[in-house]
Design a protein around this motif. Structure first.
Motif, PDB file in Angstrom:
ATOM      1  N   TYR A  26     -34.239 -26.881 109.837  1.00 15.44           N
ATOM      2  CA  TYR A  26     -35.358 -26.637 108.924  1.00 15.44           C
ATOM      3  C   TYR A  26     -36.014 -25.292 109.227  1.00 15.44           C
ATOM      4  N   ASP A  27     -36.280 -24.516 108.190  1.00 16.60           N
ATOM      5  CA  ASP A  27     -36.932 -23.214 108.313  1.00 16.60           C
ATOM      6  C   ASP A  27     -38.415 -23.381 107.976  1.00 16.60           C
ATOM      7  N   ARG A  28     -39.266 -23.365 109.001  1.00 17.16           N
ATOM      8  CA  ARG A  28     -40.702 -23.572 108.780  1.00 17.16           C
ATOM      9  C   ARG A  28     -41.296 -22.509 107.868  1.00 17.16           C
ATOM     10  N   THR A  29     -40.738 -21.312 107.906  1.00 21.09           N
ATOM     11  CA  THR A  29     -41.299 -20.226 107.091  1.00 21.09           C
ATOM     12  C   THR A  29     -41.055 -20.438 105.604  1.00 21.09           C
ATOM     13  N   SER A  30     -40.075 -21.276 105.255  1.00 20.51           N
ATOM     14  CA  SER A  30     -39.747 -21.472 103.839  1.00 20.51           C
ATOM     15  C   SER A  30     -40.874 -22.125 103.060  1.00 20.51           C
ATOM     16  N   ASP A  31     -41.737 -22.859 103.749  1.00 21.42           N
ATOM     17  CA  ASP A  31     -42.842 -23.539 103.087  1.00 21.42           C
ATOM     18  C   ASP A  31     -44.204 -22.951 103.469  1.00 21.42           C
ATOM     19  N   ALA A  32     -44.194 -21.758 103.996  1.00 20.39           N
ATOM     20  CA  ALA A  32     -45.448 -21.151 104.447  1.00 20.39           C
ATOM     21  C   ALA A  32     -46.436 -20.981 103.294  1.00 20.39           C
ATOM     22  N   ASP A  33     -45.935 -20.597 102.121  1.00 19.11           N
ATOM     23  CA  ASP A  33     -46.819 -20.404 100.968  1.00 19.11           C
ATOM     24  C   ASP A  33     -47.482 -21.714 100.563  1.00 19.11           C
ATOM     25  N   LYS A  34     -46.729 -22.805 100.619  1.00 18.23           N
ATOM     26  CA  LYS A  34     -47.292 -24.104 100.237  1.00 18.23           C
ATOM     27  C   LYS A  34     -48.328 -24.570 101.255  1.00 18.23           C
ATOM     28  N   VAL A  35     -48.104 -24.254 102.510  1.00 14.95           N
ATOM     29  CA  VAL A  35     -49.089 -24.598 103.542  1.00 14.95           C
ATOM     30  C   VAL A  35     -50.385 -23.830 103.292  1.00 14.95           C
ATOM     31  N   LYS A  36     -50.274 -22.547 102.929  1.00 16.39           N
ATOM     32  CA  LYS A  36     -51.464 -21.748 102.626  1.00 16.39           C
ATOM     33  C   LYS A  36     -52.185 -22.286 101.396  1.00 16.39           C
ATOM     34  N   GLU A  37     -51.414 -22.683 100.373  1.00 14.92           N
ATOM     35  CA  GLU A  37     -52.019 -23.249  99.168  1.00 14.92           C
ATOM     36  C   GLU A  37     -52.768 -24.532  99.497  1.00 14.92           C
ATOM     37  N   ALA A  38     -52.195 -25.341 100.368  1.00 16.25           N
ATOM     38  CA  ALA A  38     -52.857 -26.582 100.759  1.00 16.25           C
ATOM     39  C   ALA A  38     -54.188 -26.287 101.448  1.00 16.25           C
ATOM     40  N   ASP A  39     -54.187 -25.303 102.345  1.00 22.01           N
ATOM     41  CA  ASP A  39     -55.431 -24.937 103.037  1.00 22.01           C
ATOM     42  C   ASP A  39     -56.480 -24.438 102.044  1.00 22.01           C
ATOM     43  N   LEU A  40     -56.040 -23.663 101.052  1.00 24.12           N
ATOM     44  CA  LEU A  40     -56.964 -23.147 100.045  1.00 24.12           C
ATOM     45  C   LEU A  40     -57.552 -24.281  99.210  1.00 24.12           C
ATOM     46  N   GLN A  41     -56.706 -25.205  98.783  1.00 25.80           N
ATOM     47  CA  GLN A  41     -57.188 -26.315  97.960  1.00 25.80           C
ATOM     48  C   GLN A  41     -58.135 -27.212  98.754  1.00 25.80           C
ATOM     49  N   ARG A  42     -57.843 -27.423 100.034  1.00 28.79           N
ATOM     50  CA  ARG A  42     -58.742 -28.240 100.850  1.00 28.79           C
ATOM     51  C   ARG A  42     -60.107 -27.556 100.974  1.00 28.79           C
ATOM     52  N   SER A  43     -60.107 -26.265 101.191  1.00 30.58           N
ATOM     53  CA  SER A  43     -61.384 -25.551 101.342  1.00 30.58           C
ATOM     54  C   SER A  43     -62.201 -25.627 100.056  1.00 30.58           C
ATOM     55  N   GLN A  44     -61.527 -25.628  98.900  1.00 27.39           N
ATOM     56  CA  GLN A  44     -62.238 -25.738  97.626  1.00 27.39           C
ATOM     57  C   GLN A  44     -62.897 -27.112  97.480  1.00 27.39           C
ATOM     58  N   VAL A  45     -62.176 -28.163  97.899  1.00 28.56           N
ATOM     59  CA  VAL A  45     -62.751 -29.508  97.828  1.00 28.56           C
ATOM     60  C   VAL A  45     -63.927 -29.632  98.797  1.00 28.56           C
ATOM     61  N   LEU A  46     -63.747 -29.131 100.012  1.00 29.89           N
ATOM     62  CA  LEU A  46     -64.812 -29.249 101.014  1.00 29.89           C
ATOM     63  C   LEU A  46     -66.065 -28.473 100.602  1.00 29.89           C
ATOM     64  N   LYS A  47     -65.877 -27.373  99.895  1.00 31.30           N
ATOM     65  CA  LYS A  47     -67.023 -26.594  99.427  1.00 31.30           C
ATOM     66  C   LYS A  47     -67.815 -27.363  98.379  1.00 31.30           C
ATOM     67  N   ARG A  48     -67.074 -28.045  97.483  1.00 31.80           N
ATOM     68  CA  ARG A  48     -67.740 -28.791  96.406  1.00 31.80           C
ATOM     69  C   ARG A  48     -68.257 -30.147  96.872  1.00 31.80           C
ATOM     70  N   PHE A  49     -67.512 -30.763  97.795  1.00 34.70           N
ATOM     71  CA  PHE A  49     -67.860 -32.124  98.213  1.00 34.70           C
ATOM     72  C   PHE A  49     -67.854 -32.218  99.748  1.00 34.70           C
ATOM     73  N   PRO A  50     -68.769 -31.553 100.416  1.00 30.63           N
ATOM     74  CA  PRO A  50     -68.799 -31.634 101.890  1.00 30.63           C
ATOM     75  C   PRO A  50     -69.053 -33.064 102.345  1.00 30.63           C
ATOM     76  N   ILE A  51     -68.511 -33.403 103.477  1.00 36.83           N
ATOM     77  CA  ILE A  51     -68.602 -34.786 103.948  1.00 36.83           C
ATOM     78  C   ILE A  51     -70.057 -35.215 104.160  1.00 36.83           C
ATOM     79  N   ALA A  52     -70.914 -34.273 104.483  1.00 35.23           N
ATOM     80  CA  ALA A  52     -72.320 -34.611 104.722  1.00 35.23           C
ATOM     81  C   ALA A  52     -73.030 -35.047 103.450  1.00 35.23           C
ATOM     82  N   ARG A  53     -72.487 -34.694 102.287  1.00 30.91           N
ATOM     83  CA  ARG A  53     -73.140 -35.030 101.020  1.00 30.91           C
ATOM     84  C   ARG A  53     -72.771 -36.418 100.515  1.00 30.91           C
ATOM     85  N   TRP A  54     -71.775 -37.055 101.117  1.00 33.88           N
ATOM     86  CA  TRP A  54     -71.296 -38.329 100.585  1.00 33.88           C
ATOM     87  C   TRP A  54     -72.380 -39.406 100.511  1.00 33.88           C
TER      88      TRP A  54
END
Length: 725
Positions: A16-44
């Motif tokens: 398995y080539d870990r670098t082959s999915d590097a872009d998807k890993v970055k996209e996942a981090d970006l999408q998570r940060s967008q959710v956390l910005k809108r819905f931080p755990i402290a606001r639940w």
């Protein structure tokens, strides 16, 4: 592309080539940060229902909208219905959906659900993961629960949310079953993650990288469907599709398909909106509704053939996340599915007349093989990869669970065809043979593998004492019939020449006993016995005392055979696959003890294979649907007529003369047999113009004239209707 089990876990890590999915890993981090910005755990603790729920007008920025539709790289929970969100707003009718057996209104339900979320976060923060499964309201949305936990605790929860997928990966990684209840998704996720964390070669891998690796190695979503979709009349929107990485379809008046709670809700709405467009013709309305709904059902890994007209292939692509998307930015054809296109498939194939009447249509295996064979160059995405019918996955799961399975249904539904193809594919896959990836799309390879798997072999073990050292192949085919006996299947005395002394009886092993002996000598290989016409023999007599040993929990137990006095057992690697025609004998007439020991999967007429196909003015799907409705009403659903009666070489019959021959020589005799010469009943089946009830005879003047036969059937069953949207 799934590697399946042909590559070991350790081999997969090395390749398995870990670098082959590097872009998807970055996209996942970006999408998570967008959710956390809108819905931080402290606001639940103060989050409102309006901030949480789907289905509210002009409110796209809700938590559930983000979790299901806007964060595909954090793992998918797409598909199914909106009930996975526990509470949501009905978009097309007033009111809220919530657990009405527990709460009086949506506000009470939301307060408890929000409390469960907050408590789950506290448990997770303290490492008390299993306590989360005791939160009863949150447990009603297991996929939502896991994805939410992954968003807020990304390195403690794998972005794998399907219980079946978690169990699949755990078995491959550890070699253990690891079965838990379906409600225990958190436990299953934690067990898999713990097993992966123990592997030194995976140190430092994020949970997203682990998820990408697992699906690269052995994607359990191998049951891929293949559909053709026309991007507008004359493929007018193909440039948009190719440039944007999607396929599109019309029916804009329906709106976003994700708004519907279920397919039945969608179809009711579709019928109301499009009744006039299809002249109030129920079969056409139902057919076109099914075409559109297919877009919402397509999953990553499914294949889409983009076509122009009846013979032009523009490309073949693989569905990728996020799958179905309603694109409001398009002026028309707003229903889309995200696709990774491969234009090396561009070609011209023999004319497919049924495509003229269908925007979305299932592509049969034989036709996909034809399309794949014409691809230029390497075909980077899907060239020469066999589509695996979801039915095969269902059969595989039932067979692994029960060990004994019967495919049953009316004549002409492809039971033997399905059983033979499944047997070859399954045996190759279970033995780790890489040919399993391509065998279903290559007819010559299929025939060669079937012959290879069925052939007797020289024994390579001293434990096998068959005369001449020959043992059965991995696949054994037999056919039951009224004269087939226990002596044929298990063991019995047979006459043999004794020279001048004449005939003498000697004890001879039957098919089943020989297979069981070979399976014991090769415990790591599956052996499959395929029994055609399962119900035509006296199954209880053929199996005798061995019926008890067929059960999964009694495999390995021994009995003394009455004739040889040998101790005998059925090893756990022997599988039993039968086919059964219900027009001959209903499943309900089988011995109850026998039925308990077998799983049964019903194969019924598949109208999708006939969608859009016509003979003259006669729509074949409407003809078969109408005819089977009349048969079922009079004779029972088990005596319907299968789609194979209207296929010629795997494709729907298209010439009037060919159809007339099939009708006169195959369909009509079967109908006459059902009616027992009651011509009044026969007239109800095919129309009074083709039957002379008074004379108890057929109207051969019209039946023998192919053109007139089709015209009369059109009057009875309706004409073709509904073209491309």
């Amino acid at each position: 592309m799934a590697i399946f089990t042909s590559m070991s876990f350790r081999e997969a890590i090395a390749q398995y080539d870990r670098t082959s999915d590097a872009d998807k890993v970055k996209e996942a981090d970006l999408q998570r940060s967008q959710v956390l910005k809108r819905f931080p755990i402290a606001r639940w603790p103060e989050m409102t229902l309006e901030e949480y729920a789907l289905g509210q007008e002009d409110t796209e920025d809700t938590f559930c909208r983000w979790v299901e539709f806007k964060t595909p790289h954090l793992g998918s929970i797409r598909g199914g219905h909106a009930r996975k969100h526990i509470i949501y707003k009905h978009k097309e009718r007033p009111g809220w959906h919530f657990p009405k057996d527990l709460f009086d209104d949506e506000r009470m339900a939301w307060e408890q659900l929000r409390t469960d979320f907050v408590q789950a976060f506290e448990y997770a923060n303290n490492g008390n993961w299993l306590e989360i499964e005791g939160l009863d309201v949150l447990a009603q949305g297991p996929a939502l629960r896991l994805k939410t936990l992954h968003i807020y605790f990304p390195e403690d929860v794998l972005p794998v949310y399907s219980f079946e997928h978690l169990r699949h990966f755990y078995r491959l990684v550890t070699g253990e079953d690891g079965t838990t209840n379906r409600s225990e998704g958190v436990q299953a996720n934690q067990r898999l993650l713990a097993a992966l964390r123990e592997v030194a070669d995976l140190d430092g891998w994020s949970t997203k990288e682990l998820e990408r690796f697992l699906y690269w190695w052995s994607d359990p979503r191998e049951a891929r469907r293949v559909v053709k979709i026309a991007p507008g009349r004359g493929a007018v929107y193909w440039p948009d599709c190719l440039r944007g990485g999607y396929i599109c379809a019309g029916w804009e008046k329906i709106g976003d398909l994700t708004q519907f709670e279920s397919k039945s809700d969608f179809k009711k709405f579709f019928a109301g909106v499009h009744e006039k467009d299809y002249n109030g013709h129920p079969p056409a309305i139902s057919r076109k509704g099914n075409e559109l709904w297919t877009l919402s059902e397509l999953e990553p890994g499914d294949l889409v053939v983009a076509n122009q007209g009846m013979s032009k292939i523009l490309a073949v692509g693989q569905v990728v996340e996020p799958g179905y998307v309603w694109r409001d930015d398009r002026d028309v054809f707003k229903h889309t599915v995200t696709v990774d296109w491969d234009t090396s498939f561009e070609s011209t194939i023999p004319q497919q007349k049924s495509w003229a009447m269908s925007t979305v249509k299932k592509v049969p295996e034989a036709l996909f093989e034809e399309i794949a064979s014409r691809a230029r160059g390497g075909g980077s995405i899907v060239k020469k990869m066999s589509p695996v019918d979801p039915l095969y996955q269902r059969i595989s799961g039932a067979l692994k669970r029960k060990l004994n399975l019967v495919l049953y249904g009316p004549p002409g539904t492809g039971k033997t065809y399905t059983a033979r193809r499944f047997a070859v594919w399954w045996l190759l896959r279970e033995s780790g043979d890489p040919r399993a990836d391509t065998v279903l799309g290559d007819s010559k390879l299929m025939a060669d593998c079937e012959q290879e798997l069925s052939s007797e072999r020289n024994s390579d073990t001293d434990d096998f004492d068959e005369e001449g050292g020959r043992e059965p192949g991995w696949l054994t085919r037999v056919t039951f019939h009224p004269s087939y006996t226990y002596e044929d299947f298990v063991e019995g005395f047979r006459p043999s020449e004794q020279g001048a002394r004449g005939l003498a009886l000697h004890l001879e092993d039957g098919v089943f006993k020989r297979v069981c002996r070979a399976a014991k000598a090769h415990p790591d290989r599956p052996y499959l016995i395929m029994v055609d016409e399962f119900n035509r023999g006296n199954v209880a007599k053929i199996l005798g005392e061995l019926i008890t040993l067929l059960e999964q929990d009694k495999r390995g137990l021994t009995v003394s055979l009455p004739q040889s006095k040998q101790m005998f057992s059925i090893p756990p690697n022997v599988y039993f696959l039968g086919t059964m025609n219900t027009a001959d004998r209903s499943i309900k007439l089988l011995d109850v003890a026998l039925r308990r020991r077998f799983a049964f999967i019903e194969l019924m007429p598949d109208l999708e294979l006939l969608r859009g196909a016509t003979v003259g003015e006669l729509a074949l799907d409407e003809f078969l649907e109408g005819l089977n409705g009349r048969i079922a009403e009079s004779e029972g659903r088990e005596k319907q007529i299968g789609h194979a009666y209207l296929l010629n070489g795997g494709e729907p019959v298209s010439e009037i003369e060919d159809f007339a021959d099939l009708f006169r020589e195959e369909i009509l005799p079967l109908l006459q047999e059902y009616c027992y010469d009651e011509y009044g009943t026969l007239a109800k089946f095919i129309g009074s113009e083709l039957v002379d009830e008074q004379a108890n005879a057929l109207n051969y003047e019209k039946i023998d004239d192919a053109e007139q036969l089709v015209r009369e059937l059109v009057k009875t069953f309706g004409s073709k209707s509904g073209g491309d949207e």
